[in-house]
Motif scaffolding. Structure first.
Motif, PDB file in Angstrom:
ATOM      1  N   ILE A  34      -1.234   6.107   0.977  1.00  0.00           N
ATOM      2  CA  ILE A  34      -1.181   4.778   1.587  1.00  0.00           C
ATOM      3  C   ILE A  34       0.246   4.438   2.006  1.00  0.00           C
ATOM      4  O   ILE A  34       0.475   3.877   3.082  1.00  0.00           O
ATOM      5  CB  ILE A  34      -1.726   3.719   0.611  1.00  0.00           C
ATOM      6  CG1 ILE A  34      -3.227   3.964   0.354  1.00  0.00           C
ATOM      7  CG2 ILE A  34      -1.524   2.305   1.171  1.00  0.00           C
ATOM      8  CD1 ILE A  34      -3.850   3.012  -0.650  1.00  0.00           C
ATOM      9  N   SER A  35       1.219   4.788   1.170  1.00  0.00           N
ATOM     10  CA  SER A  35       2.608   4.452   1.493  1.00  0.00           C
ATOM     11  C   SER A  35       3.075   5.171   2.755  1.00  0.00           C
ATOM     12  O   SER A  35       3.667   4.557   3.659  1.00  0.00           O
ATOM     13  CB  SER A  35       3.525   4.775   0.305  1.00  0.00           C
ATOM     14  OG  SER A  35       3.472   6.159   0.004  1.00  0.00           O
ATOM     15  N   TYR A  45       4.115  -1.539   3.004  1.00  0.00           N
ATOM     16  CA  TYR A  45       3.205  -0.979   2.005  1.00  0.00           C
ATOM     17  C   TYR A  45       2.260  -2.050   1.479  1.00  0.00           C
ATOM     18  O   TYR A  45       1.061  -1.800   1.314  1.00  0.00           O
ATOM     19  CB  TYR A  45       3.997  -0.355   0.855  1.00  0.00           C
ATOM     20  CG  TYR A  45       3.112   0.110  -0.283  1.00  0.00           C
ATOM     21  CD1 TYR A  45       2.353   1.260  -0.164  1.00  0.00           C
ATOM     22  CD2 TYR A  45       3.027  -0.628  -1.469  1.00  0.00           C
ATOM     23  CE1 TYR A  45       1.531   1.694  -1.193  1.00  0.00           C
ATOM     24  CE2 TYR A  45       2.199  -0.209  -2.507  1.00  0.00           C
ATOM     25  CZ  TYR A  45       1.466   0.957  -2.361  1.00  0.00           C
ATOM     26  OH  TYR A  45       0.639   1.374  -3.372  1.00  0.00           O
ATOM     27  N   LYS A  46       2.791  -3.278   1.243  1.00  0.00           N
ATOM     28  CA  LYS A  46       1.948  -4.363   0.716  1.00  0.00           C
ATOM     29  C   LYS A  46       0.849  -4.732   1.705  1.00  0.00           C
ATOM     30  O   LYS A  46      -0.309  -4.923   1.322  1.00  0.00           O
ATOM     31  CB  LYS A  46       2.784  -5.597   0.402  1.00  0.00           C
ATOM     32  CG  LYS A  46       1.975  -6.738  -0.216  1.00  0.00           C
ATOM     33  CD  LYS A  46       2.826  -7.939  -0.530  1.00  0.00           C
ATOM     34  CE  LYS A  46       2.030  -9.015  -1.264  1.00  0.00           C
ATOM     35  NZ  LYS A  46       0.796  -9.417  -0.557  1.00  0.00           N
ATOM     36  N   TRP A  49      -1.745  -1.965   1.594  1.00  0.00           N
ATOM     37  CA  TRP A  49      -2.535  -2.024   0.366  1.00  0.00           C
ATOM     38  C   TRP A  49      -3.537  -3.168   0.412  1.00  0.00           C
ATOM     39  O   TRP A  49      -4.703  -2.996   0.050  1.00  0.00           O
ATOM     40  CB  TRP A  49      -1.606  -2.169  -0.842  1.00  0.00           C
ATOM     41  CG  TRP A  49      -2.362  -2.249  -2.141  1.00  0.00           C
ATOM     42  CD1 TRP A  49      -2.674  -3.369  -2.845  1.00  0.00           C
ATOM     43  CD2 TRP A  49      -2.948  -1.154  -2.860  1.00  0.00           C
ATOM     44  NE1 TRP A  49      -3.396  -3.050  -3.962  1.00  0.00           N
ATOM     45  CE2 TRP A  49      -3.580  -1.693  -3.991  1.00  0.00           C
ATOM     46  CE3 TRP A  49      -2.974   0.221  -2.652  1.00  0.00           C
ATOM     47  CZ2 TRP A  49      -4.242  -0.906  -4.925  1.00  0.00           C
ATOM     48  CZ3 TRP A  49      -3.636   1.017  -3.576  1.00  0.00           C
ATOM     49  CH2 TRP A  49      -4.261   0.452  -4.696  1.00  0.00           C
ATOM     50  N   ASP A  50      -3.097  -4.339   0.880  1.00  0.00           N
ATOM     51  CA  ASP A  50      -3.998  -5.496   0.986  1.00  0.00           C
ATOM     52  C   ASP A  50      -5.134  -5.211   1.979  1.00  0.00           C
ATOM     53  O   ASP A  50      -6.289  -5.589   1.746  1.00  0.00           O
ATOM     54  CB  ASP A  50      -3.226  -6.744   1.426  1.00  0.00           C
ATOM     55  CG  ASP A  50      -2.308  -7.283   0.344  1.00  0.00           C
ATOM     56  OD1 ASP A  50      -2.500  -6.902  -0.831  1.00  0.00           O
ATOM     57  OD2 ASP A  50      -1.411  -8.079   0.678  1.00  0.00           O
ATOM     58  N   LYS A  53      -7.622  -2.836   0.365  1.00  0.00           N
ATOM     59  CA  LYS A  53      -8.378  -3.563  -0.645  1.00  0.00           C
ATOM     60  C   LYS A  53      -9.447  -4.424  -0.006  1.00  0.00           C
ATOM     61  O   LYS A  53     -10.603  -4.462  -0.469  1.00  0.00           O
ATOM     62  CB  LYS A  53      -7.429  -4.422  -1.481  1.00  0.00           C
ATOM     63  CG  LYS A  53      -8.122  -5.207  -2.582  1.00  0.00           C
ATOM     64  CD  LYS A  53      -7.117  -6.048  -3.357  1.00  0.00           C
ATOM     65  CE  LYS A  53      -7.814  -6.892  -4.429  1.00  0.00           C
ATOM     66  NZ  LYS A  53      -6.853  -7.761  -5.153  1.00  0.00           N
ATOM     67  N   SER A  66      -7.646   6.381  -3.927  1.00  0.00           N
ATOM     68  CA  SER A  66      -6.256   6.740  -4.184  1.00  0.00           C
ATOM     69  C   SER A  66      -6.094   7.215  -5.616  1.00  0.00           C
ATOM     70  O   SER A  66      -6.901   6.889  -6.500  1.00  0.00           O
ATOM     71  CB  SER A  66      -5.333   5.548  -3.927  1.00  0.00           C
ATOM     72  OG  SER A  66      -5.698   4.448  -4.733  1.00  0.00           O
TER      73      SER A  66
END
Length: 258
Positions: A34-35, A45-46, A49-50, A53, A66
Motif C-alpha cells: 500500500i505504501s 499513505y494515510k 489506507w483510508d 479501508k 495486507s
C-alpha cells in the motif's frame, strides 16, 4: 467535441470506486504494497489506507489484503474480487466510450444497446452485418424459422436450431444482429427461382483477385452487402442491377442478454 469519462460508483451514498481509486488499486497490484502503491499513485499513505479501508468495507469483502511489516517489510495484494473489480471497471469504461461515440455520430441509432454495440464495439469475421427485429418464430420439427425485418424494411428468414432459439430468447419484437459471411452470398441479375433471402441493389464495385472476385452491392434498403465469388463465376458490371441471395441456414443471429 472531446468528452472525458470519469466513471464513479457509489454504495449507500458513499464513494466506492473512482478513477483515482482504480489507479491506486492498479499501483498496489504493481508495487506489492500500500505504501509503495500510494507513492506511485501520487497520494499520501494515510489517504491510500483510508481509501482501501473504505472500499473493503463497502464491498463487504476485501479488495486488498495486507501483511504486517517485519524484517522483510509488509506487503499487499489484490484479492480475486479486487482483480474482477478492475476488469469490470475497464469494461464499463468501454461501454461509456461507445455511448459517447454514438452521441456524436448523428447517423448512429440510439434505439437500443445492441444497436450501439453492433455499430461501435462489435468486430466479427462476417463482412455482412444487419441490425434486425424478429417478426415471427415458426417451429419446423427441431428447427425454427425466424422472420426478420431489417432496419431499412427488407425481410429476411433465418433457420436455426430449437436450442439456439431458446438460448437467444427469440420472440417477436426481439432485436438481433444478423450475420452473413461473404462466401455464402451469391449475386444474381435475373429473377430466377424465388429464395427467402433476396436483397435487390446496384453493383457498386467489383474487386478482382486470382481465385475470387469481391462484389459490393449497394442495397435499395440502404447499406451494402459483400459477396465473395470464385473467378469461374460471371459477375455483373458496375452500376448493374442485381440481387444478393443466401439461404436461411446461412444467417447467423446474435443478440444481447437482457
Amino acid at each position: 467535441m472531446e468528452l472525458d469519462i470519469l466513471l464513479s460508483l457509489q454504495q449507500r451514498g458513499r464513494l466506492f470506486i473512482s478513477p483515482r481509486r482504480v489507479r491506486l488499486l492498479e499501483c498496489i497490484r504493481e508495487q506489492g504494497s500500500i505504501s509503495r502503491g500510494a507513492q506511485a499513485a501520487g497520494i499520501s499513505y494515510k489517504s491510500a489506507w483510508d481509501a482501501v479501508k473504505d472500499m473493503n468495507e463497502l464491498a463487504g469483502q476485501p479488495l486488498v489484503t495486507s501483511e504486517a511489516g517485519g524484517k522483510g517489510g509488509g506487503g499487499a495484494r489484490l484479492t480475486g474480487y479486487g482483480e474482477r473489480l478492475l476488469k469490470i471497471y475497464g469494461l464499463l469504461g468501454q461501454i461509456e466510450r461507445m455511448a459517447v461515440d454514438a452521441l456524436q455520430d448523428e447517423s448512429a441509432s440510439l434505439d437500443s444497446l445492441l444497436a450501439v454495440v453492433s455499430r461501435f464495439g462489435l468486430q466479427t469475421s462476417a463482412r455482412n452485418q444487419f441490425f434486425a427485429c424478429v417478426q415471427s418464430v415458426g417451429r419446423r420439427d427441431l428447427r425454427h424459422q425466424v422472420g426478420l425485418r431489417l432496419n431499412g424494411g427488407a425481410q429476411l428468414v433465418a433457420d436455426i436450431t430449437e436450442r439456439s432459439c431458446q438460448r437467444l430468447g427469440l420472440a417477436p419484437g426481439k432485436e438481433v444482429l444478423a450475420l452473413v459471411k461473404a462466401p455464402w452470398v451469391t449475386i444474381e441479375t435475373e429473377r430466377s427461382v424465388p429464395t427467402p433471402n433476396r436483397l435487390p441493389g446496384t453493383v457498386g464495385e467489383v474487386i478482382s483477385g486470382e481465385q475470387f472476385n469481391e462484389v459490393l452491392l449497394t442495397l435499395d434498403q440502404g447499406g451494402e452487402i459483400c459477396a465473395l465469388r470464385p473467378v469461374s463465376e460471371p459477375v455483373p458490371a458496375r452500376n448493374e442491377r442485381a440481387f444478393a441471395c443466401f439461404g436461411p441456414e446461412q444467417v447467423i443471429l446474435a443478440t444481447l442478454e437482457t
